[in-house]
Enzyme design. Structure first.
Site: not given
Length: 307
Positions: A50-51
């Site tokens: 996600e990051h």
């Protein structure tokens, strides 16, 4: 106008809610993967991916992605849960197609450069350590472990510092390919937008290859009883949790949310009025109702001094 659900030829499920009086469009890309899917040797990998979605693509740097939304007065963020990863934004209506184009780019062409991976590894490690200093967050993690000990449903979403240190670029790329580029994807859009232009923007995505296979989960095995954990915090964290069956109908789901609102979800709720307003026993008190694909949980929480 009514909410419409459709399935695009490239494998994307689409929910549209036109609101002609709105000035903005809210867009969510929901990927069917979360911490519950992760093997024990890759805990925290979904959150790490996600990051990395924000750290640059083949045509945009991380700064380009951030500036693209800032310049149009928009907002973009993401979160990882136990069964979902969601990238979401709100933009002025006239920029809805532009927002989708950028999110498509993040979904299909993220680079995962070694330099950015190492920088983000440090960021995530700081995020994990900071959660240890938050009594409420640390207590919530402990509660899930107590209810579902050593089960996938209670795995930490971010993982531990040791988990994150063990993940390599090949792990992240494989997870991204399987679950972001080719996994199940539901896109929800609400607001003022052109349905024709939205569909055209989404149909530029390549076909999803259907290589996503959900692990064969066993049903959660909840533990009951009293659990006492010692910690160095100045306040006591109190939880009363009730493990429930998942709701079978939308009506049942809404009934539980109404009950939760009465119990502790608002300032007029029974818990807030009795424990904070009348007795002044605590500052923080609330309840929540959480569901997964095969279970549900109703939980009441209060933080009070040791006296």
């Amino acid at each position: 106008m009514p909410v419409a659900l459709s399935h695009l030829d490239n494998g994307i499920d689409l929910i549209l809610e036109p609101i002609v009086t709105a000035k903005t469009a809210a867009i969510g890309f929901w990927f069917s993967v979360g911490s519950r899917y992760e093997p024990k040797n890759q805990r925290g990998i979904t959150h790490f991916v996600e990051h990395m979605l924000f750290k640059g693509t083949s045509s945009r740097t991380a700064r380009d992605i951030a500036l693209a939304f800032d310049r149009i007065g928009g907002y973009i963020n993401a979160f990882t849960d136990r069964e979902n990863l969601c990238v979401h934004c709100v933009v002025p209506s006239e920029y809805a197609e532009k927002a989708i184009e950028i999110m498509n780019d993040m979904m299909n062409h993220s680079l995962f450069s070694p330099e950015e991976i190492e920088k983000e590894r440090q960021v995530i490690e700081s995020e994990i350590i900071s959660s240890y200093d938050d009594p409420e967050e640390a207590a919530n993690e402990a509660v899930f472990q107590a209810i579902w000990p050593n089960q996938s449903l209670s795995q930490s979403i971010a993982g531990s510092v040791e988990d994150i240190a063990s993940l390599v670029r090949e792990d992240l790329l494989d997870w991204y390919t399987r679950y972001i580029q080719n996994g199940k994807l539901l896109i929800c859009i609400s607001g003022n937008f052109s349905e024709r232009k939205i569909r055209a923007a989404l149909e530029t995505n390549p076909d999803r290859k259907k290589i996503f296979n959900e692990p064969p989960f066993s049903l959660p095995n909840p533990h009951e009883g009293f659990h006492f954990l010692s910690a160095s915090f100045q306040m006591e964290q109190l939880f009363f949790c009730y493990n429930l069956e998942k709701p079978k109908t939308l009506q049942e789901y809404l009934h539980w949310h109404i009950l939760n609102a009465i119990i502790g979800d608002t300032m007029s709720s029974r818990l807030f009025q009795s424990l904070r307003e009348r007795a002044a026993y605590c500052y923080t008190v609330y309840s929540y109702y959480a569901t997964s694909s095969d279970s549900a949980l109703l939980c009441a929480y209060a933080s009070a001094s040791k006296k």
